[in-house]
Design a protein around this motif. Structure first.
Motif, PDB file in Angstrom:
ATOM      1  N   THR A  70      34.575  33.506  33.704  1.00  0.00           N
ATOM      2  CA  THR A  70      35.056  34.717  34.380  1.00  0.00           C
ATOM      3  C   THR A  70      34.365  35.952  33.823  1.00  0.00           C
ATOM      4  O   THR A  70      34.047  36.884  34.565  1.00  0.00           O
ATOM      5  CB  THR A  70      36.580  34.845  34.201  1.00  0.00           C
ATOM      6  OG1 THR A  70      37.202  33.666  34.712  1.00  0.00           O
ATOM      7  CG2 THR A  70      37.125  36.048  34.948  1.00  0.00           C
ATOM      8  N   SER A 118      37.820  37.263  38.228  1.00  0.00           N
ATOM      9  CA  SER A 118      38.648  36.057  38.217  1.00  0.00           C
ATOM     10  C   SER A 118      38.755  35.473  39.621  1.00  0.00           C
ATOM     11  O   SER A 118      38.853  34.251  39.786  1.00  0.00           O
ATOM     12  CB  SER A 118      40.041  36.377  37.669  1.00  0.00           C
ATOM     13  OG  SER A 118      40.674  37.366  38.468  1.00  0.00           O
ATOM     14  N   ALA A 122      40.713  32.154  33.313  1.00  0.00           N
ATOM     15  CA  ALA A 122      40.206  33.215  34.190  1.00  0.00           C
ATOM     16  C   ALA A 122      41.029  34.488  34.026  1.00  0.00           C
ATOM     17  O   ALA A 122      40.495  35.601  34.048  1.00  0.00           O
ATOM     18  CB  ALA A 122      40.231  32.746  35.642  1.00  0.00           C
ATOM     19  N   THR A 159      39.210  38.056  32.773  1.00  0.00           N
ATOM     20  CA  THR A 159      39.199  39.327  33.494  1.00  0.00           C
ATOM     21  C   THR A 159      39.782  40.455  32.654  1.00  0.00           C
ATOM     22  O   THR A 159      39.410  41.623  32.823  1.00  0.00           O
ATOM     23  CB  THR A 159      39.970  39.185  34.822  1.00  0.00           C
ATOM     24  OG1 THR A 159      39.689  40.298  35.657  1.00  0.00           O
ATOM     25  CG2 THR A 159      41.468  39.095  34.601  1.00  0.00           C
TER      26      THR A 159
END
Length: 591
Positions: free
Chosen positions: A345, A351, A379, A383
């Motif tokens: 990510t 994400s 993820a 982010t």
């Protein structure tokens, strides 16, 4: 001259070598096509986000202008969800929050529910991507379950940590302590690794002036009349507008009046720079085109993966991706998957892109839902690390608040992982996603009902109750929540300890059929679809698909093919055990 036997052997060897070369060339061509379609898929997601910002970006900015609304935690949560849905980018909605906090329009404590809402809103993208696989019942079962496991994690985390934060403020206090403890200086702009590859294409199509949305949110009257489409990519700002008002000595310049003028130097090169259309019209055009490209690329990616992942190749890939480390280190595998999800990510800077990319792999059965779950959790972490680096690049006067908001987002996701992952019993999102996958595979129209209800109707309903005041919210909300808790307890007891319940509660058959089954609703949908001539392949099962499903049922011992298992990878599976597991899931989710 060659003997007949020798010539035959030579011809066989030549044909075999030609066959190998042909297979290698075909595999290489498919690999290149797969990379090309994946590149177009990621670019289409970027354009889709830009299209949503053109269509609803100014409305998203307007939503933030009412500070009194944001003082209500539930209203702030809903605003975070709706704004992220409008702009299809949690980073954009988070940057609006950072701008408002930096300008003093929003306190950090008030921004916490909004940040939680952005976490929920960003998970709708991969759920929409799963809808593109609705043409195949079993792929749809797996894909939709793999996508919604992210939704359930976010919703459950909010249900636990929002009341906890309102009552104790632990995330605000913890991040405040961290920010005050370290003398962190502003750094360079966060690296955008994937954008180096995708920007040449996306910036040739559209470029946006994202400061317009933040300007509207912070109350800048000039931003309201500006277009979101960036026309001038190179500008020069002159702070010394008159020699009589300013002078310079060595490396410093002084001015009597804070007046500056901006000169436009070079126009942008995207195709909409000189188009005489409104932001809404251009946004709708890009929305239609990006959705067309996204769905086409996704369908082609799935077809290519299905043709490449067959037999032993599929078995090897699935074994590598889904096998745990040997005892006693099996528990480490999930945490490594979380780190992989966070790293990927961070590389793709989104994400939504990462979770949307693994959704088709879950659909065709290459990645199991147990492995997709920690990847999605990673993820969420990835982010937030990007947001932390972006916050560290903020100016010195806004660094502390920007960094604290980014850290709150990080602490929220880590707290959710601690609650819903380490102990296998607490991995409730997986069980809920499996149950929802089974329901949507049987009644595919329910997937649309789920998306509309969870991401639009429910947030708007909660927003309306919160705006009506605490008395209305408590009077309406508490009975609904109590009823849901009772239903959940009865379902669990029906599946585990039915003897503890009265005879009438051993099942929900005492209720009307429409109150505990989707079958009557399915007939209504079928009748409405037939009358409106809207019957499509994704809502009905064609004869060929029915034959395929019947073969899978015969192979699998009934309608119990697991949502995350590929038919080609299911040698030696204990179907009786799978049938018992699924019966338990269905019993627990009857209502």
């Amino acid at each position: 001259s060659l003997s007949p036997s020798l010539s035959v052997s030579l011809s066989l060897s030549l044909s075999l070598s030609e066959g190998k070369v042909l297979r290698v060339v075909t595999s290489a061509g498919k690999g290149l096509l797969l990379l090309g379609f994946l590149y177009m898929f990621i670019c289409s997601l970027d354009i889709l986000s830009s299209a949503f910002q053109l269509v609803g970006g100014k409305a998203a900015g307007d939503i933030f202008t009412e500070g009194s609304v944001l003082s209500n935690p539930l209203a702030g949560l809903v605003i975070g969800v709706l704004v992220t849905l409008l702009v299809q980018s949690s980073s954009t909605s988070s940057s609006i929050v950072v701008s408002m906090v930096s300008s003093g329009l929003l306190q950090v404590q008030m921004a916490v529910p909004v940040i939680m809402g952005t976490n929920i809103g960003t998970s709708v993208t991969n759920t929409l991507v799963a809808m593109t696989q609705a043409g195949d019942r079993n792929k749809f079962r797996r894909a939709f379950a793999g996508a919604t496991v992210h939704d359930f994690f976010n919703w459950l985390s909010v249900l636990v940590f929002l009341p906890l934060e309102v009552a104790s403020g632990y995330m605000y206090k913890l991040t405040k302590l961290l920010v005050d403890s370290f003398n962190i200086q502003g750094g360079e702009k966060t690296p955008e690794l994937l954008h180096v590859i995708t920007d040449p294409l996306t910036k040739a199509i559209i470029e946006l002036d994202k400061s317009v949305i933040s300007g509207i949110a912070t109350g800048d009257p000039a931003a309201r009349n500006k277009s979101l489409i960036l026309k001038w990519c190179k500008t020069f700002t002159n702070n010394c507008t008159s020699p009589a008002l300013c002078w310079c000595s060595q490396d410093l310049c002084y001015t009597l009046h804070n007046i500056s003028e901006t000169y436009n130097i070079q126009t942008c090169n995207h195709i909409f720079v000189n188009v005489d259309l409104s932001d809404l019209a251009i946004g709708l055009i890009l929305l239609a085109l990006s959705l067309l490209v996204l769905c086409s690329c996704l369908i082609l990616i799935v077809k290519l993966l299905n043709s490449m992942l067959k037999g032993q190749v599929a078995m090897v890939i699935k074994k590598v991706l889904n096998t745990d480390f040997p005892f006693p280190f099996g528990w480490v595998t999930g945490y490594i998957a979380i780190l992989v999800g966070a790293g990927m990510t961070f590389i793709v800077q989104s994400s939504s892109v990462f979770t949307s990319a693994i959704t088709p792999l879950v659909g065709i059965g290459v990645i199991s839902i147990e492995r997709a779950y920690p990847l999605s959790l990673g993820a969420n972490i990835g982010t937030t690390t990007t947001a932390i680096l972006a916050a560290m690049a903020a100016p010195g006067d806004t660094l502390a608040n920007a960094l604290q908001i980014a850290l709150i987002h990080f602490v929220f996701n880590v707290s959710g992982i601690i609650l819903w992952y380490p102990i296998p019993f607490t991995r409730i999102p997986i069980r809920l996603a499996k149950a929802l996958g089974d329901i949507t595979a049987e009644y595919r129209w329910f997937a649309g009902v789920y998306i509309i209800s969870c991401f639009f109707l429910l947030p708007l309903f909660v927003f309306g109750l919160s705006m009506a005041g605490w008395k209305v919210l408590v009077g309406v909300g508490v009975p609904i929540v109590a009823l849901l808790i009772i239903i959940i307890i009865v379902n669990v007891l029906q599946a585990r300890l039915p003897r503890c319940l009265p005879a009438v509660l051993h099942s929900w058959d005492f209720l009307p059929l429409w109150a505990h089954s989707l079958e009557p609703w399915d007939r209504v949908v079928a009748v409405v679809a037939a009358k409106c001539c809207c019957c499509c392949k994704c809502c009905q099962t064609g004869p060929e698909e029915e034959e395929v499903e019947e073969e899978e049922e015969e192979k699998g011992g009934g309608h119990f093919l697991e949502m995350y298992d590929h038919p080609a990878m299911m040698n030696g599976v204990d179907w009786g055990e799978k049938r018992e597991d699924k019966e338990d899931v269905l019993k627990a989710t009857q209502l």
